[in-house]
Structures are given as C-alpha cells and as structure tokens.
Scaffold this active site. Structure first.
Site, mmCIF file in Angstrom:
data_model
loop_
_atom_site.group_PDB
_atom_site.id
_atom_site.type_symbol
_atom_site.label_atom_id
_atom_site.label_comp_id
_atom_site.label_asym_id
_atom_site.label_seq_id
_atom_site.Cartn_x
_atom_site.Cartn_y
_atom_site.Cartn_z
ATOM 1 N N ASN A 1 -50.934 41.442 16.626
ATOM 2 C CA ASN A 1 -49.930 40.453 17.021
ATOM 3 C C ASN A 1 -50.663 39.122 17.189
ATOM 4 O O ASN A 1 -51.368 38.926 18.171
ATOM 5 C CB ASN A 1 -49.281 40.898 18.338
ATOM 6 C CG ASN A 1 -48.350 39.845 18.913
ATOM 7 O OD1 ASN A 1 -48.013 38.874 18.241
ATOM 8 N ND2 ASN A 1 -47.943 40.036 20.158
ATOM 9 N N TRP A 2 -50.496 38.266 16.202
ATOM 10 C CA TRP A 2 -51.244 37.001 16.216
ATOM 11 C C TRP A 2 -50.613 35.942 17.127
ATOM 12 O O TRP A 2 -51.165 34.864 17.285
ATOM 13 C CB TRP A 2 -51.385 36.451 14.792
ATOM 14 C CG TRP A 2 -52.464 37.135 14.007
ATOM 15 C CD1 TRP A 2 -53.310 38.119 14.434
ATOM 16 C CD2 TRP A 2 -52.830 36.866 12.638
ATOM 17 N NE1 TRP A 2 -54.177 38.473 13.430
ATOM 18 C CE2 TRP A 2 -53.899 37.732 12.313
ATOM 19 C CE3 TRP A 2 -52.348 35.993 11.657
ATOM 20 C CZ2 TRP A 2 -54.500 37.731 11.051
ATOM 21 C CZ3 TRP A 2 -52.943 35.994 10.395
ATOM 22 C CH2 TRP A 2 -54.008 36.854 10.106
ATOM 23 N N LYS A 3 -49.433 36.207 17.652
ATOM 24 C CA LYS A 3 -48.771 35.252 18.555
ATOM 25 C C LYS A 3 -48.769 33.855 17.927
ATOM 26 O O LYS A 3 -48.650 33.740 16.715
ATOM 27 C CB LYS A 3 -49.454 35.279 19.921
ATOM 28 C CG LYS A 3 -49.604 36.712 20.451
ATOM 29 C CD LYS A 3 -50.066 36.798 21.873
ATOM 30 C CE LYS A 3 -50.191 38.270 22.265
ATOM 31 N NZ LYS A 3 -50.431 38.476 23.673
ATOM 32 N N GLU B 1 -46.682 48.305 26.569
ATOM 33 C CA GLU B 1 -47.546 47.180 26.905
ATOM 34 C C GLU B 1 -47.368 46.807 28.377
ATOM 35 O O GLU B 1 -46.494 45.991 28.702
ATOM 36 C CB GLU B 1 -47.214 45.982 26.010
ATOM 37 C CG GLU B 1 -47.462 46.254 24.538
ATOM 38 C CD GLU B 1 -47.863 44.994 23.793
ATOM 39 O OE1 GLU B 1 -48.887 45.028 23.112
ATOM 40 O OE2 GLU B 1 -47.167 43.971 23.919
ATOM 41 N N GLU C 1 -43.774 38.592 26.240
ATOM 42 C CA GLU C 1 -43.752 37.115 26.248
ATOM 43 C C GLU C 1 -42.373 36.597 25.848
ATOM 44 O O GLU C 1 -41.932 35.557 26.337
ATOM 45 C CB GLU C 1 -44.856 36.577 25.323
ATOM 46 C CG GLU C 1 -46.232 36.746 25.959
ATOM 47 C CD GLU C 1 -47.371 36.989 24.993
ATOM 48 O OE1 GLU C 1 -47.216 36.683 23.796
ATOM 49 O OE2 GLU C 1 -48.423 37.500 25.442
ATOM 50 N N HIS D 1 -41.170 41.679 22.814
ATOM 51 C CA HIS D 1 -42.488 41.519 23.422
ATOM 52 C C HIS D 1 -42.332 40.901 24.814
ATOM 53 O O HIS D 1 -41.425 40.091 25.039
ATOM 54 C CB HIS D 1 -43.363 40.626 22.537
ATOM 55 C CG HIS D 1 -44.788 40.595 22.987
ATOM 56 N ND1 HIS D 1 -45.208 39.766 23.994
ATOM 57 C CD2 HIS D 1 -45.858 41.313 22.598
ATOM 58 C CE1 HIS D 1 -46.504 39.969 24.198
ATOM 59 N NE2 HIS D 1 -46.930 40.899 23.362
ATOM 60 N N GLY E 1 -55.334 39.349 21.311
ATOM 61 C CA GLY E 1 -56.554 38.546 21.209
ATOM 62 C C GLY E 1 -57.619 39.098 20.273
ATOM 63 O O GLY E 1 -58.178 38.360 19.448
ATOM 64 N N GLY F 1 -53.626 40.199 27.667
ATOM 65 C CA GLY F 1 -54.419 38.974 27.671
ATOM 66 C C GLY F 1 -55.218 38.770 28.955
ATOM 67 O O GLY F 1 -55.741 37.688 29.200
ATOM 68 N N SER G 1 -54.990 44.220 26.077
ATOM 69 C CA SER G 1 -56.455 44.094 26.114
ATOM 70 C C SER G 1 -57.185 45.218 25.372
ATOM 71 O O SER G 1 -58.231 45.679 25.816
ATOM 72 C CB SER G 1 -56.947 43.968 27.553
ATOM 73 O OG SER G 1 -56.436 42.778 28.136
HETATM 74 P P1 PGA Z 1 -53.778 41.348 24.133
HETATM 75 O O1 PGA Z 1 -52.235 41.239 23.697
HETATM 76 O O2 PGA Z 1 -54.413 42.383 23.225
HETATM 77 O O3 PGA Z 1 -54.339 39.981 23.920
HETATM 78 O O4 PGA Z 1 -53.807 41.784 25.552
HETATM 79 C C1 PGA Z 1 -51.493 42.370 23.343
HETATM 80 C C2 PGA Z 1 -50.073 41.968 23.025
HETATM 81 O O5 PGA Z 1 -49.558 41.054 23.690
HETATM 82 O O6 PGA Z 1 -49.416 42.518 22.122
#
Ligand code: PGA
Length: 250
Positions: free
Chosen positions: A10-12, A168, A98, A96, A236, A174, A214
């Site tokens: 997931n490159w966001k 998640e 976010e 997600h 990340g 993150g 993470s």
């Molecule tokens: P992260 O993000 O690996 O940076 O914790 C995971 C995600 O939000 O899908």
C-alpha cells in the site's frame, strides 16, 4: 486448507510516476519466477497506468487504494470500480483505517464499496482493525465483528468469493509497533469466525486474511509462518524495492 498467501503493498500518498517506474525497474527482476505468494502493488491512481504497463509481463498484480461505489456520474474527484478494472487493476483496498479516520468512511460506505468492487470483478482487500483505546478497553473482538458484519451486510458467499480481509490494528500502522504473531492469529480467528457467520464455513475457510501494521523484513517471517496469517498488507516497508522483496521472500 492451504490458502495462497498475498503480499500486498500500500503505497499511500507516496511516489510519482518516475519513482514508481524506478521501483519496478529494481523490483521486477528480484521477484521474477516467484509464484509461492501473490504479489499486489497499490500505487496512487495517477501511477496505475504506468504500473500496469510495467508489470504486464510479470505475475505482479496492480490494485487501487480506494474507489467510489457509483459507476459514473457527477461525483467530482472520484474513481469507480469499473474504471479501475478498465485501467488494468485486479485488486482494490477498501476501508483502510486512514480512509475511515481522515475521510469519514464508515462500515456502511465500506459495504457499498465492497459490492461495487465485486461487481466490477475486482478482488477487494477490506481493512478492519481496532484503535489502541479499543484494544485497551477489551473491545477488539467487538470492533472486528462489527466491522466485518458491516462490510459483508447483504452479501452471499458466492458473490464475495474473492474477498480478502486485512487485519490492521490501527495502533500498529506506521508506528513501528507490530502485533505479535499470537495477537494477530487471535484477531484473525475472530475475523474468520465472523466471516463464517456472514458467508458460511466453506467461504470462511478460503478467505485470505492478511496482517498489516509495521510489517518489515525483520518480522515478516515470524508473522507469515503462521498458518492463520494469509499474507501481509505493507505500507512503509513496501516503498523500497529491496525491502519489499525481502518481505515477499519472507
Ligand atoms: P505500515 O502501513 O506498514 O506503514 O504500518 C500498513 C498499512 O497502512 O496498510
């Protein structure tokens, strides 16, 4: 029941087209011939056409990070499931944390998006997970059940056969804090039980449930070695080709 693992990136809101192309130039030779796991990369919408072109001769799949549930219409700024499919996406991330936190997505909108994705023959990756306060208050199971139930409302097992769920925990995204494999397994079992209640046991047994939060080269092996963990959704650590390759090769 053996389920093929899915390692998804997931490159966001990272990488323009040039950076995305650079990634594929470095990454694709590293995973050539890797078919133990399904590899999915979800770049920004703008990078999708170039990412699809870069990966056509490989087994790497491209997905969207979001979609809108209407096919078309006066909905400024939105992108539909059919458009993603037409652009060459095979997968799409839905709900997600976010999106839920910053863009007010709810279990109801997740449900609408899930239905739209399935209708357009996209493989949906539906994200669920508790925030820290909920975990500390002992509410993790309730939250996961409510989110899965909300996402799958009105769905049949047959229709939702392609479903992937990503567990998640919001406190692990993150932050560098990862759920231990045991914590992830426990949550996955709650999710699978709820999927069974909504879609039936057979469908629950074939549904892939990914862990996200993470995931790094250093902890991927311990997490992915669990039979109950069917893959990873990586933020990340998916931005760097070598780091993501190491996770794919957990
Ligand atoms: P992260 O993000 O690996 O940076 O914790 C995971 C995600 O939000 O899908």
């Amino acid at each position: 029941m053996s389920r093929k693992k899915v390692i998804a990136a997931n490159w966001k809101l990272y990488k323009n087209t040039a950076a995305s192309n650079e990634f594929f130039t470095a990454f694709l030779p590293l995973v050539a011939g890797h078919d133990r796991d399904e590899i999915v990369i979800c770049p920004t919408f703008l990078c999708i056409p170039a990412a699809v072109a870069a990966t056509t001769a490989s087994s790497v799949h491209i997905g969207g990070q979001n979609l809108y549930w209407k096919q078309e219409g006066a909905f400024t700024g939105e992108i539909s499931a059919g458009m993603l499919h037409h652009a060459g996406c095979s997968h799409v991330i839905i709900g997600h944390s976010e999106r839920r936190q910053y863009f007010h997505e709810t279990d109801d909108t997740v449900n609408l998006k899930l239905k739209a994705a399935l209708e357009a023959h996209l493989v949906p990756i539906v994200c669920v997970g508790e925030v820290l306060e909920e975990r500390e208050a002992g509410l993790t199971e309730d939250v996961l059940r409510r989110q899965v139930q909300g996402a799958l409302r009105g769905m049949s097992g047959e229709k939702a056969a392609a479903l992937i769920v990503a567990y998640e925990p919001v406190w692990a995204i993150g932050t560098g804090k990862t759920a231990t494999p045991a914590m992830a397994v426990e949550a996955h079992q709650v999710i699978r039980t709820e999927v069974a209640e909504c879609l039936g046991d057979d469908h629950a047994n074939t549904t892939r449930i990914l862990y996200g939060g993470s995931v790094k080269p250093e902890n991927a092996n311990a997490l992915m070695s669990e039979v109950e963990i069917d893959g990873a959704l990586v933020g990340g650590a998916s931005l760097d080709a070598v780091s993501f390759f190491k996770i794919v090769h957990w």
